[in-house]
Scaffold this motif. Structure first.
Motif, PDB file in Angstrom:
ATOM      1  N   ILE A   1      87.091  -1.857 -10.862  1.00 12.75           N
ATOM      2  CA  ILE A   1      88.254  -2.427 -10.176  1.00 12.75           C
ATOM      3  C   ILE A   1      87.841  -3.659  -9.380  1.00 12.75           C
ATOM      4  N   ILE A   2      86.722  -3.565  -8.686  1.00 11.47           N
ATOM      5  CA  ILE A   2      86.245  -4.689  -7.873  1.00 11.47           C
ATOM      6  C   ILE A   2      85.880  -5.880  -8.749  1.00 11.47           C
ATOM      7  N   VAL A   3      85.184  -5.633  -9.850  1.00  9.82           N
ATOM      8  CA  VAL A   3      84.812  -6.717 -10.761  1.00  9.82           C
ATOM      9  C   VAL A   3      86.063  -7.399 -11.323  1.00  9.82           C
TER      10      VAL A   3
ATOM     11  N   ASP B   1      97.861  -1.133   3.815  1.00 10.99           N
ATOM     12  CA  ASP B   1      98.313  -1.284   2.426  1.00 10.99           C
ATOM     13  C   ASP B   1      97.188  -1.620   1.457  1.00 10.99           C
ATOM     14  N   ASP B   2      95.986  -1.843   1.974  1.00  9.97           N
ATOM     15  CA  ASP B   2      94.895  -2.268   1.099  1.00  9.97           C
ATOM     16  C   ASP B   2      93.547  -1.959   1.728  1.00  9.97           C
ATOM     17  N   ILE B   3      92.509  -2.059   0.924  1.00  4.79           N
ATOM     18  CA  ILE B   3      91.134  -1.978   1.402  1.00  4.79           C
ATOM     19  C   ILE B   3      90.432  -3.263   0.977  1.00  4.79           C
TER      20      ILE B   3
ATOM     21  N   ARG C   1      85.284 -11.748  -0.266  1.00  4.93           N
ATOM     22  CA  ARG C   1      86.125 -10.602   0.096  1.00  4.93           C
ATOM     23  C   ARG C   1      86.984 -10.215  -1.096  1.00  4.93           C
ATOM     24  N   VAL C   2      87.057  -8.927  -1.346  1.00  9.79           N
ATOM     25  CA  VAL C   2      87.853  -8.419  -2.458  1.00  9.79           C
ATOM     26  C   VAL C   2      88.881  -7.443  -1.890  1.00  9.79           C
ATOM     27  N   LYS C   3      90.139  -7.833  -1.935  1.00  9.06           N
ATOM     28  CA  LYS C   3      91.219  -7.003  -1.391  1.00  9.06           C
ATOM     29  C   LYS C   3      91.893  -6.244  -2.529  1.00  9.06           C
ATOM     30  N   ILE C   4      91.903  -4.905  -2.400  1.00  4.88           N
ATOM     31  CA  ILE C   4      92.494  -4.037  -3.420  1.00  4.88           C
ATOM     32  C   ILE C   4      93.677  -3.280  -2.814  1.00  4.88           C
ATOM     33  N   ASP C   5      94.819  -3.314  -3.482  1.00  5.49           N
ATOM     34  CA  ASP C   5      95.985  -2.566  -3.012  1.00  5.49           C
ATOM     35  C   ASP C   5      95.696  -1.068  -3.033  1.00  5.49           C
TER      36      ASP C   5
ATOM     37  N   ASP D   1      96.479   0.881  -6.140  1.00  6.61           N
ATOM     38  CA  ASP D   1      95.526   0.819  -7.252  1.00  6.61           C
ATOM     39  C   ASP D   1      94.320   1.727  -7.036  1.00  6.61           C
ATOM     40  N   LEU D   2      94.235   2.325  -5.833  1.00  6.91           N
ATOM     41  CA  LEU D   2      93.078   3.159  -5.502  1.00  6.91           C
ATOM     42  C   LEU D   2      93.446   4.625  -5.286  1.00  6.91           C
ATOM     43  N   LYS D   3      94.734   4.911  -5.218  1.00  6.79           N
ATOM     44  CA  LYS D   3      95.175   6.275  -4.847  1.00  6.79           C
ATOM     45  C   LYS D   3      94.556   7.362  -5.703  1.00  6.79           C
TER      46      LYS D   3
END
Length: 268
Positions: free
Chosen positions: A196-198, A235-237, A255-259, A262-264
């Motif tokens: 996901i991060i990539v 709302d994000d990490i 910085r990588v912002k993920i909703d 998308d991580l739940k």
């Protein structure tokens, strides 16, 4: 001429006592908890001669007051916000103000001790022995009952450029515990988090996957990992990779912002 450590101690204690409670930018708000700050700024020379190298230390550090404050503050002081971690060398129980006082005195003492003899043997290169350490912190509300504590750190100890870092720590204000990745994500989630991060990072750089990132100089060794330096928002990490951590210095902090949506499926 060597500056005596006793005079340094008096200087730094005076600075702290006159600066407590100074403003420090953004501040979190939680029921039963408030925040104060300690602001210290001091410059010490290696000698009394003109052109002497100096050590500049500036700290603007927030600390908690109220429920769970002692646990949060003690953890903060040993979490990389202040480095080196002198406090872990002893078992003495210190208040936050006493700990900052102790850190300042030790940092300057080590500078005088470590750089003094080197400079006296090499006075022609005085600028090589300049040193600075600047820390500014802020607190803000993250996810529900989560305190985000964020420090921006600038360090210079000779060399071509200073080092800039952002260090983020997240606390559950109900328990006072600092959150780790294992507290948020299920066992075995690492590989999926890395994917996901990539994908998000590649989108930010407008490239195609890991190969595209590597062409930009990111993760060139192929060792993708999930940063434990993150901001847990509502709302994000946001995962933070500091300067020079996974990419050339010229790229800077990533910085990588993920909703959260998308991580739940990977969260506890």
């Amino acid at each position: 001429m060597r500056i005596h450590s006793k005079s340094i101690v008096l200087l730094l204690v005076s600075a702290i006592l006159s600066a407590c409670g100074g403003g420090n930018g953004q501040t979190a708000k939680f029921s039963g908890m408030e925040f104060d700050s300690i602001v210290v700024d001091s410059t010490v020379a290696l000698s009394h001669s003109n052109g002497s190298p100096t050590c500049h230390v500036s700290l603007s550090v927030q600390y908690a007051k109220g429920e769970k404050a002692e646990l949060i503050n003690d953890t903060l002081l040993r979490s990389g916000i202040l480095t080196p971690d002198y406090l872990s060398l002893g078992n003495e129980k210190l208040t936050f103000k006493q700990a900052v006082d102790s850190f300042m005195n030790r940092f300057v003492y080590d500078y005088l001790h470590d750089y003094g003899d080197l400079y006296r043997a090499d006075t022609k290169h005085a600028s090589s022995y300049n040193c600075s350490y600047i820390v500014k912190t802020r607190t803000c509300n993250g996810a529900r009952n989560i305190l985000n504590y964020i420090a921006t750190i600038q360090t210079y100890a000779g060399g071509a450029h200073e080092i800039k870092q952002t260090i983020a720590r997240n606390f559950d204000v109900k328990t006072g515990q600092m959150l780790q990745l294992d507290n948020l994500f299920i066992t075995g989630a690492d590989s999926q988090l890395e994917d996901i991060i990539v994908a998000e990072m590649a989108d930010d750089f407008d490239v195609n996957g890991l190969e595209g990132l590597q062409e930009k100089g990111v993760f060139v060794d192929g060792q993708v990992y999930v940063s434990d330096n993150f901001i847990y928002g509502d709302d994000d990490i946001t995962f933070i990779y500091c300067e020079d951590e996974i990419a050339p210095h010229s790229i800077g902090e990533i910085r990588v912002k993920i909703d959260i949506d998308d991580l739940k499926r990977l969260m506890r």
